[in-house]
Design a protein around this motif. Structure first.
Motif, mmCIF file in Angstrom:
data_model
loop_
_atom_site.group_PDB
_atom_site.id
_atom_site.type_symbol
_atom_site.label_atom_id
_atom_site.label_comp_id
_atom_site.label_asym_id
_atom_site.label_seq_id
_atom_site.Cartn_x
_atom_site.Cartn_y
_atom_site.Cartn_z
ATOM 1 N N UNK A 1 -7.223 0.389 -2.059
ATOM 2 C CA UNK A 1 -7.089 -1.038 -2.610
ATOM 3 C C UNK A 1 -8.114 -1.456 -3.598
ATOM 4 N N UNK A 2 -7.447 -1.738 -4.790
ATOM 5 C CA UNK A 2 -8.459 -2.011 -5.877
ATOM 6 C C UNK A 2 -9.035 -0.925 -6.528
ATOM 7 N N UNK A 3 -10.268 -1.204 -7.112
ATOM 8 C CA UNK A 3 -10.810 -0.118 -7.957
ATOM 9 C C UNK A 3 -10.586 0.203 -9.292
ATOM 10 N N UNK A 4 -10.778 0.939 -10.273
ATOM 11 C CA UNK A 4 -10.648 1.070 -11.659
ATOM 12 C C UNK A 4 -9.663 2.120 -11.701
ATOM 13 N N UNK A 5 -8.578 1.696 -12.507
ATOM 14 C CA UNK A 5 -7.532 2.433 -12.710
ATOM 15 C C UNK A 5 -7.930 3.976 -13.149
ATOM 16 N N UNK B 1 -4.483 -3.920 -5.635
ATOM 17 C CA UNK B 1 -4.942 -5.456 -4.962
ATOM 18 C C UNK B 1 -4.422 -6.658 -5.691
ATOM 19 N N UNK B 2 -3.191 -6.411 -6.063
ATOM 20 C CA UNK B 2 -2.667 -7.753 -6.575
ATOM 21 C C UNK B 2 -2.379 -8.079 -7.966
ATOM 22 N N UNK B 3 -3.111 -7.166 -8.744
ATOM 23 C CA UNK B 3 -3.137 -7.505 -10.311
ATOM 24 C C UNK B 3 -1.783 -7.290 -10.637
#
Length: 114
Positions: free
Chosen positions: A21-25, A47-49
């Protein structure tokens, strides 16, 4: 006493589904490759972006373990991940960095010993 982490060469995820979850694309493809090389399956949620938090709930319910970098995901997403993991009794590992060492250590902690 805590068991010492497995060396990277001995990590066997045995088909376990790891949710990141999250992190850099730009890191997602590399993480997928690492997890698949260790015998796991990989799924990512931003993460909901751009992805809904409902999708996060669905992905987390199917996952065997969840990893998230604390510096690259919102506090709201971190709270949601933690509460869902506790509800579904899923192991989760907050990562202090997005480096390969932190990822490997987290994977070793959720892997099955060979």
């Amino acid at each position: 006493m805590t068991a010492s982490p497995l060396p990277p060469s001995e990590i066997d995820l045995s088909g376990r589904l790891i949710l990141y979850v999250g992190g850099r694309h730009q890191h997602v493809a590399h993480l997928r490759r690492i997890i698949e090389e260790k015998g796991g399956a990989f799924v990512h949620h931003d993460g909901g972006v751009e992805q809904s938090m409902t999708k996060l709930s669905n992905q987390l319910e199917r996952a065997d373990a969840v990893l998230f970098p604390v510096g690259c995901v919102s506090h709201q997403a971190q709270s949601k991940v933690k509460s869902l993991c506790r509800r579904f009794d899923k192991p989760f590992r907050p990562l202090r960095s997005t480096g390969i060492g932190a990822i490997t250590e987290a994977l070793a902690s959720v892997a099955r010993p060979q």
